[in-house]
Design a protein around this motif. Structure first.
Motif, mmCIF file in Angstrom:
data_model
loop_
_atom_site.group_PDB
_atom_site.id
_atom_site.type_symbol
_atom_site.label_atom_id
_atom_site.label_comp_id
_atom_site.label_asym_id
_atom_site.label_seq_id
_atom_site.Cartn_x
_atom_site.Cartn_y
_atom_site.Cartn_z
ATOM 1 N N SER A 28 -11.395 3.474 -13.050
ATOM 2 C CA SER A 28 -11.272 4.918 -13.151
ATOM 3 C C SER A 28 -11.262 5.492 -11.743
ATOM 4 C CB SER A 28 -12.426 5.500 -13.963
ATOM 5 O OG SER A 28 -12.337 6.894 -14.021
ATOM 6 N N VAL A 29 -10.053 5.592 -11.180
ATOM 7 C CA VAL A 29 -9.904 6.043 -9.806
ATOM 8 C C VAL A 29 -9.039 7.293 -9.802
ATOM 9 C CG1 VAL A 29 -9.058 5.446 -7.526
ATOM 10 C CG2 VAL A 29 -10.102 3.684 -8.953
ATOM 11 N N HIS A 30 -9.538 8.353 -9.196
ATOM 12 C CA HIS A 30 -8.786 9.598 -9.120
ATOM 13 C C HIS A 30 -8.709 9.983 -7.648
ATOM 14 C CE1 HIS A 30 -8.991 9.951 -13.478
ATOM 15 N NE2 HIS A 30 -10.269 9.667 -13.388
ATOM 16 N N GLY A 31 -7.676 9.525 -6.994
ATOM 17 C CA GLY A 31 -7.514 9.809 -5.581
ATOM 18 C C GLY A 31 -6.117 10.323 -5.305
ATOM 19 N N THR A 32 -5.794 10.439 -4.040
ATOM 20 C CA THR A 32 -4.488 10.896 -3.600
ATOM 21 C C THR A 32 -3.559 9.707 -3.420
ATOM 22 O OG1 THR A 32 -5.543 12.739 -2.461
ATOM 23 C CG2 THR A 32 -3.282 12.223 -1.828
ATOM 24 N N THR A 33 -2.297 9.903 -3.759
ATOM 25 C CA THR A 33 -1.286 8.862 -3.618
ATOM 26 C C THR A 33 -0.428 9.142 -2.385
ATOM 27 O OG1 THR A 33 -1.196 8.478 -6.004
ATOM 28 C CG2 THR A 33 0.694 7.750 -4.708
ATOM 29 N N TYR A 34 -0.238 8.115 -1.565
ATOM 30 C CA TYR A 34 0.599 8.207 -0.382
ATOM 31 C C TYR A 34 1.670 7.121 -0.440
ATOM 32 C CZ TYR A 34 -3.238 11.060 1.438
ATOM 33 O OH TYR A 34 -4.191 12.033 1.608
ATOM 34 N N TYR A 35 2.708 7.271 0.400
ATOM 35 C CA TYR A 35 3.832 6.339 0.393
ATOM 36 C C TYR A 35 4.170 5.917 1.824
ATOM 37 C CZ TYR A 35 4.439 7.925 -4.393
ATOM 38 O OH TYR A 35 4.224 8.222 -5.712
ATOM 39 N N VAL A 36 4.646 4.676 1.935
ATOM 40 C CA VAL A 36 5.141 4.143 3.205
ATOM 41 C C VAL A 36 6.538 3.600 2.961
ATOM 42 C CG1 VAL A 36 4.835 2.377 4.982
ATOM 43 C CG2 VAL A 36 2.841 3.561 4.035
ATOM 44 N N SER A 37 7.459 3.905 3.865
ATOM 45 C CA SER A 37 8.850 3.489 3.716
ATOM 46 C C SER A 37 9.370 2.925 5.035
ATOM 47 C CB SER A 37 9.713 4.689 3.288
ATOM 48 O OG SER A 37 11.089 4.388 3.389
ATOM 49 N N THR A 38 10.355 2.041 4.946
ATOM 50 C CA THR A 38 10.994 1.516 6.160
ATOM 51 C C THR A 38 11.775 2.599 6.892
ATOM 52 O OG1 THR A 38 12.912 0.815 4.872
ATOM 53 C CG2 THR A 38 11.168 -0.810 5.215
ATOM 54 N N LEU A 78 6.753 1.004 -0.208
ATOM 55 C CA LEU A 78 8.028 0.962 -0.911
ATOM 56 C C LEU A 78 8.831 -0.277 -0.537
ATOM 57 C CD1 LEU A 78 8.887 4.755 -0.613
ATOM 58 C CD2 LEU A 78 8.047 3.537 -2.634
ATOM 59 N N PRO A 79 9.787 -0.687 -1.393
ATOM 60 C CA PRO A 79 10.526 -1.929 -1.161
ATOM 61 C C PRO A 79 11.260 -1.939 0.172
ATOM 62 C CG PRO A 79 10.866 -1.149 -3.401
ATOM 63 C CD PRO A 79 10.151 -0.053 -2.673
ATOM 64 N N GLY A 80 11.443 -3.133 0.687
ATOM 65 C CA GLY A 80 12.121 -3.346 1.948
ATOM 66 C C GLY A 80 11.294 -4.255 2.832
ATOM 67 N N VAL A 81 11.804 -4.545 4.012
ATOM 68 C CA VAL A 81 11.111 -5.396 4.978
ATOM 69 C C VAL A 81 10.444 -4.513 6.017
ATOM 70 C CG1 VAL A 81 11.334 -7.230 6.675
ATOM 71 C CG2 VAL A 81 12.743 -7.282 4.598
ATOM 72 N N HIS A 82 9.137 -4.505 6.009
ATOM 73 C CA HIS A 82 8.341 -3.732 6.952
ATOM 74 C C HIS A 82 7.966 -4.656 8.111
ATOM 75 C CE1 HIS A 82 7.628 -0.365 4.038
ATOM 76 N NE2 HIS A 82 7.944 -1.344 3.198
ATOM 77 N N SER A 115 8.342 -5.664 -1.613
ATOM 78 C CA SER A 115 7.784 -5.034 -0.412
ATOM 79 C C SER A 115 7.242 -6.146 0.475
ATOM 80 C CB SER A 115 6.672 -4.061 -0.777
ATOM 81 O OG SER A 115 7.160 -3.021 -1.608
ATOM 82 N N ALA A 116 7.928 -6.410 1.585
ATOM 83 C CA ALA A 116 7.590 -7.536 2.442
ATOM 84 C C ALA A 116 7.072 -7.054 3.786
ATOM 85 C CB ALA A 116 8.815 -8.422 2.647
ATOM 86 N N ILE A 117 6.046 -7.739 4.272
ATOM 87 C CA ILE A 117 5.506 -7.499 5.603
ATOM 88 C C ILE A 117 5.937 -8.700 6.450
ATOM 89 C CG2 ILE A 117 3.479 -6.915 6.945
ATOM 90 C CD1 ILE A 117 3.976 -5.102 4.443
ATOM 91 N N ASP A 118 6.911 -8.513 7.310
ATOM 92 C CA ASP A 118 7.404 -9.591 8.163
ATOM 93 C C ASP A 118 6.849 -9.395 9.557
ATOM 94 O OD1 ASP A 118 9.014 -11.262 9.905
ATOM 95 O OD2 ASP A 118 10.386 -11.504 8.216
ATOM 96 N N LEU A 119 6.013 -10.332 9.995
ATOM 97 C CA LEU A 119 5.297 -10.184 11.253
ATOM 98 C C LEU A 119 6.091 -10.690 12.448
ATOM 99 C CD1 LEU A 119 1.898 -11.359 9.800
ATOM 100 C CD2 LEU A 119 2.663 -9.013 10.147
#
Length: 286
Positions: free
Chosen positions: A17-27, A63-67, A95-99
């Protein structure tokens, strides 16, 4: 290609039961944006943490893509036992994290009650996910081709479940803290051990994992509670006293196509419906 992460048995999915704010990250995002919608997404995964915007119960959708971060994704803002801060893959694609083979870790987490879910982490010089805090989750992640451990923790009461970890420089999962849970993970050809609870660790639970092609499938003290794991093609299956109390297998898990990254279990796999039904809370702390 979206990886299918299917292990021995699906763990009970608990809804918090979580009621918080939603944020987004995009390439294509900007850290100067609000982050409150996909078309005003941030560029950096840890922007909300770095700017102290996040609070317990918030969710950051990646969000989907290569970050491709320039350095470790450092997370320092803590959630709470009932309202963690979530970082989740979102959308129809991966959603990929490529280092980029940098020398750092993927996620470097020093914040209690942080959850990483549904992400690919790859091509890192050190650990895919490093946790020095307590009460965290790493779930449904694909971690591969990193220089050290897939997941490492020195913290307590963390949960690692339903992850696929392949081709690491060292261990698939290395644990140097108490009461950590390793459930339903698949570790495939790590550089060293599959699941490693270090020599000083006395308490932890290890259930329903598949480990293939390691030097030692599961290593840890005899005081750890372990069962229903399938260990296949490891040089040594169990080391330092740990063993499966029940349900252990040493059989080909019959993945669909490992060369293509498909670790789905084929019909007829001995692992299907062979695990122990577990009903734990998302965190192990009392």
């Amino acid at each position: 290609m979206r990886l299918l992460l299917i292990n021995i048995l699906s763990l009970v999915c608990l809804t918090l039961s979580v009621h918080g704010t939603t944020y987004y990250v995009s390439t294509t995002g900007s850290d100067a944006a609000s982050g409150l919608a996909p078309d005003s997404a941030w560029a950096s995964i840890n922007n909300g943490d770095a700017t102290s915007v996040l609070s317990p119960g918030d969710t950051v959708y990646i969000l989907p893509g290569v970050h491709s971060p320039d350095s470790d994704i450092q997370l320092d803002l803590a959630g709470s036992s009932t309202s963690p801060i979530f970082y989740r893959g979102a959308g129809a694609g991966l959603s990929a994290i490529d280092l980029g083979l940098t020398s750092g870790h993927g996620f470097d987490i020093s914040a209690n009650y942080t959850a990483i879910e549904g992400l690919e982490v790859r091509n890192g010089g050190k650990a895919g996910v490093r946790i020095t805090s307590n009460g965290c989750i790493v779930r449904d992640c694909y971690i591969h081709d990193v220089g050290e451990d897939g997941i490492y923790t020195s913290g307590d009461d963390n949960l690692f479940e339903k992850n696929l970890i392949t081709h690491t420089g060292q261990d698939g999962i290395e644990i140097d803290g108490e009461d950590n849970l390793s459930f339903h993970n698949t570790v495939y050809y790590p550089g060293d051990r599959g699941i490693h609870y270090k020599a000083s660790v006395t308490d932890g639970r290890i259930f329903n994992n598949i480990v293939v092609g390691s030097s030692e499938g599961i290593r840890g003290k005899e005081t750890l509670v372990s069962g229903f794991n399938n260990l296949w093609l490891n040089s040594t299956d169990y080391a330092n006293g740990v063993s499966d109390s029940a349900g252990g297998l040493v059989l080909d898990p019959m993945f669909v196509d490992t060369a293509a990254g498909d670790f789905t279990l084929q019909p007829g796999s001995p692992c299907l419906n062979a695990g122990l039904w577990l009903d734990y809370p998302w965190y192990a702390a009392a």
